[in-house]
Scaffold this motif. Structure first.
Motif, mmCIF file in Angstrom:
data_model
loop_
_atom_site.group_PDB
_atom_site.id
_atom_site.type_symbol
_atom_site.label_atom_id
_atom_site.label_comp_id
_atom_site.label_asym_id
_atom_site.label_seq_id
_atom_site.Cartn_x
_atom_site.Cartn_y
_atom_site.Cartn_z
ATOM 1 N N LEU A 1 -41.437 -29.438 -17.077
ATOM 2 C CA LEU A 1 -41.643 -28.048 -17.936
ATOM 3 C C LEU A 1 -40.988 -28.128 -19.145
ATOM 4 O O LEU A 1 -41.529 -27.433 -20.165
ATOM 5 N N THR A 2 -39.718 -28.615 -19.431
ATOM 6 C CA THR A 2 -38.948 -28.653 -20.488
ATOM 7 C C THR A 2 -38.220 -27.009 -20.618
ATOM 8 O O THR A 2 -38.581 -26.210 -20.097
ATOM 9 N N ASN A 3 -37.416 -27.343 -21.340
ATOM 10 C CA ASN A 3 -36.350 -25.834 -21.634
ATOM 11 C C ASN A 3 -37.341 -24.772 -22.061
ATOM 12 O O ASN A 3 -37.281 -23.800 -21.556
ATOM 13 N N GLU A 4 -38.213 -24.988 -23.106
ATOM 14 C CA GLU A 4 -39.149 -23.876 -23.386
ATOM 15 C C GLU A 4 -39.650 -23.101 -22.426
ATOM 16 O O GLU A 4 -39.733 -22.144 -22.407
ATOM 17 N N ARG B 1 -29.332 -16.509 -21.189
ATOM 18 C CA ARG B 1 -28.798 -16.991 -22.644
ATOM 19 C C ARG B 1 -29.924 -17.286 -23.367
ATOM 20 O O ARG B 1 -30.982 -17.812 -22.915
ATOM 21 N N PRO B 2 -29.726 -16.900 -24.599
ATOM 22 C CA PRO B 2 -30.882 -17.556 -25.554
ATOM 23 C C PRO B 2 -31.258 -18.749 -25.584
ATOM 24 O O PRO B 2 -30.295 -19.653 -25.234
ATOM 25 N N LEU B 3 -32.475 -19.191 -25.662
ATOM 26 C CA LEU B 3 -32.820 -20.709 -25.595
ATOM 27 C C LEU B 3 -32.085 -21.663 -26.582
ATOM 28 O O LEU B 3 -31.846 -22.941 -26.077
ATOM 29 N N LYS B 4 -31.693 -21.255 -27.539
ATOM 30 C CA LYS B 4 -30.792 -22.051 -28.595
ATOM 31 C C LYS B 4 -29.612 -22.557 -28.215
ATOM 32 O O LYS B 4 -28.980 -23.545 -28.310
ATOM 33 N N GLN B 5 -29.090 -21.913 -26.823
ATOM 34 C CA GLN B 5 -27.850 -22.230 -26.283
ATOM 35 C C GLN B 5 -27.948 -23.067 -25.204
ATOM 36 O O GLN B 5 -27.242 -23.360 -24.702
#
Lengths: 584, 111
Positions: A364-367, A395-399
């Protein structure tokens, strides 16, 4: 011939003129003063006179009742009398203190001290909300009439005792809602206080109630909860049994109608008695169903799988190599409790394989994992009408890191409240609609009810149906949730066991949060139940299937029968062949 | 002159007497209204107390044990004192013809 006045007559005339002039001046001064009082200073003086003569008294509004969905009373209000004294008019404080203390069972010396400290005051509460016996005893004392009095006050009563205490909250001695519905809907329940004017004499005694009520009181509205007290009681009794058997720090249970989002039961242990809040310990106030956050663990897995299926990243017949229980994912080693080889998607959920889910996460990947969590409502409040609800942690995706790809599908690295989790599971149970849970039933004519119930589609109905009917049902028939089988019903569910998060970071070794969410009947889910048990202190590694599943199943079974959802005869017959569960 | 004076006096007196009578009636109505409000408040309070007491006595938490012990029945008595439906049931009574659906507590007690 002119007549010249004599000197004495001239003097009399002069004196008379003087007197007239003097009177004239005095009258003029008086007239000016009157004009000053009547015209220029009229407003100020009339205000002062009014303040001395009249005063406004608040008329308390009777708070509304709270009833459950069947109309059973859970909170109501009685009028009781409170005793006050006027210390300024008490000439013999010790005699009064002694008499009142014997009637009201109060320490006489303390009351005497209080009167002494406030000798110049007009008002002092002696005791509030007296019983009828105490009222009669005080009347029998025959104290001087102008030195004491009764005032009517409202007292909140909770006839069901400890049942649903966290949902209800309570009203403090001043009638302000504290916690639960009492606080969340305080404005609705409290009504509006009224005001009336009283006229009093120079000694401050009321001589007349003036006719014009400035503002009449408007009583509070009644509130109908979505709770059903019988289902609530089933939940509370099961939690009591869990507390006795597993001795956890706390536990909570929620029963929810997945179609409407109606919360039929919400219980927490430890708890308190709303009628006796003074006996509650600090830890007992917290409604853990909405204010405790924890990692959902395996109960999160169905959301990842259903989102993957909905996005066509996964297929129902996909197979995953579970690496015989040990999988290296970057620098990290993942383990399963049992050594599994190839597992299909259903078995990954049924066996609750962490390695299988990590591979799902890689696909699926993180996104997409982040989208899945957001879509099912994690990381934000559900919007239930109770104060103190936490949004959980997403948490925000960028983290997120590559570590997250393996952790999130297992229900780690994010935190949820029990209510969030059961709401998300309700979306799977009702065909993919994320419905906002509610604990207050709207009025028939309430137009906002329709707006509130607007729901969003998470995954397609086919995907939701498959996840519930195949893997989640098989979790109960042959997987980790076998202890939740109920004779006569097709039950679906998911176990969860997560390590406790330490407030200092990391996990607490040997401390687990065990949870189990289940629902029935599979064909048309009518009820969902979630039980979360926090840090059982007996029984070693306390799996959700061992600790929480039996309690959740008991609540579900009793509630299904109570809600008149008939069991299937062929399932009852099949249940006769069930064998005892093997130990986990 | 005397007649006019007399007529004016009678008029003034009759207006004053009428005013007094109206004021007396007004006060009397106010008094009865106030009494009725007081009685209503007493009755409402009494109703609240009685309702509280009945709800306390009929609380599910109180009845469950009796039902499980078998001291109380879930089934509708043959001659109920009130034939109409209960507004706030602990458990819905089975109808008089018999209902095959099992009541919750009985089911639990059988285990």
């Amino acid at each position: 011939m002119s007549v010249t006045p004599s000197p004495s007559a001239t003097s009399i005339i002069r004196r008379a003129r003087f007197v007239v002039t003097l009177f004239g001046i005095v009258w003029t001064v008086l007239a000016l003063r009157l004009m000053q009082l009547q015209w220029w200073q009229e407003g100020r003086f009339s205000d002062r006179a009014e303040q001395q003569r009249e005063y406004a008294e608040e008329i308390p509004a009777r708070p509304g009742d709270i009833v459950d969905r069947q109309g059973r009373l859970v909170a109501t209000t009685l009028t009781l009398r409170s005793l006050f004294i006027v210390p300024r008019r008490i000439s013999q404080p010790w005699t009064v203190a002694n008499a009142l203390s014997s009637a009201l069972d109060l320490p006489a010396d303390q009351l005497f001290e209080k009167i002494g400290e406030r000798r110049d005051r007009q008002f002092l509460w002696v005791k509030r909300r007296l019983t009828s016996d105490e009222v009669e005893k005080v009347k029998a004392l025959k104290l001087p009439a102008d030195s004491w009095g009764f005032r009517d006050e409202y007292r909140r009563e909770y006839p069901q005792g400890v049942v649903a205490a966290h949902v209800l909250g309570l009203r403090d001695i001043d009638g302000v809602g504290r916690g639960g519905i009492e606080e969340g809907l305080d404005k609705v329940l409290s009504g509006e206080k009224g005001r009336r004017k009283l006229a009093r004499d120079s000694r401050g005694r009321v001589i007349e109630i003036l006719d014009d009520i400035e503002h009449p009181p408007s009583p509070g509205q009644n509130v109908q909860l979505s709770l059903d007290l019988v289902v609530q009681l089933f939940a509370e009794r099961e939690l009591d049994a869990v507390m006795k058997e597993w001795k956890p720090e706390s536990c909570s249970a929620i029963a929810l109608d997945p179609k409407t989002g109606d919360v039929l039961a919400m219980a927490t242990r430890p708890t308190f008695d709303s009628n006796h809040p003074e006996r509650a310990a600090p830890a007992e106030w917290k409604n853990r169903a909405i204010a405790d956050i924890y990692e959902p663990g395996s109960t999160f897995k169905p959301f990842v799988v259903s989102y993957g299926l909905d996005q066509h990243v996964l297929r129902t017949d996909d197979k995953f190599d579970c690496e015989n229980g040990l999988y290296r994912m970057g620098r990290r080693q993942l383990h399963d409790h049992h050594r599994y080889g190839m597992l299909n998607l259903t078995d990954v959920l049924v066996k609750s394989s962490n390695i299988g889910m990590a591979k799902v996460g890689e696909r699926l990947t993180n996104e997409r994992l982040f989208e899945a969590a957001t879509l099912f409502g994690f990381g934000r409040k559900t919007g239930i009408e109770l104060p103190g609800e936490l949004p959980g942690i997403l948490r925000p995706l960028k983290q997120w890191t590559t570590y997250s790809t393996g952790s999130i599908p297992m229900g780690h690295e994010l935190a949820t409240t029990p209510l969030q989790l059961i709401s998300a599971h309700a979306a799977l149970a009702n065909g993919g609609l994320l419905v906002r849970p509610r604990i207050v039933l709207p009025h028939q004519q309430d137009s906002t009810a329709a707006i509130r119930q607007l729901s969003e589609q998470t995954v397609s109905p086919d995907v939701a149906k498959w996840v519930v009917e195949v893997p989640m049902q098989e979790v109960v028939t042959r997987g980790t949730g076998k202890r939740a089988r109920i004779p006569g019903y097709n039950v679906f569910g998911k176990t969860g066991t997560a390590q406790c998060i330490s407030p200092h970071g990391g996990y607490i070794h040997g401390k687990y949060i065990s949870s189990f969410v289940c629902g029935a009947p599979v064909e048309d889910p009518r009820l969902l139940v979630l039980v979360v048990v926090n840090q059982s202190s007996v029984g070693g590694e306390t799996f959700g299937g061992r600790v929480a599943a039996p309690a959740a199943a008991n609540i579900l079974k009793q509630s299904l029968v109570y809600l008149r959802i008939s069991p299937e005869q062929h399932l009852l017959d099949a249940a006769a062949n069930w064998k005892e569960d093997p130990p986990e | 002159m005397f007649f006019r004076f007399g007529a004016a006096l009678i008029l003034i007196v009759s207006v004053a007497l009428t005013g007094t009578a109206l004021e007396t009636q007004n006060l009397s109505l106010k008094r009865s209204l106030s009494q009725q409000q007081y009685r209503m408040e007493v009755l409402l309070e009494s109703q609240a107390k009685l309702r509280l007491e009945t709800q306390r006595l009929g609380a599910p938490a109180k009845l469950f044990d009796a039902l499980e012990r078998g001291d109380a029945s879930l089934y509708r008595p043959p001659k109920p004192q009130r034939a109409d439906q209960r507004r706030a049931p602990l458990l819905n009574w089975n109808n008089a013809n018999g209902d095959s659906r099992k009541p919750a507590i009985r089911d639990q007690a059988q285990e």
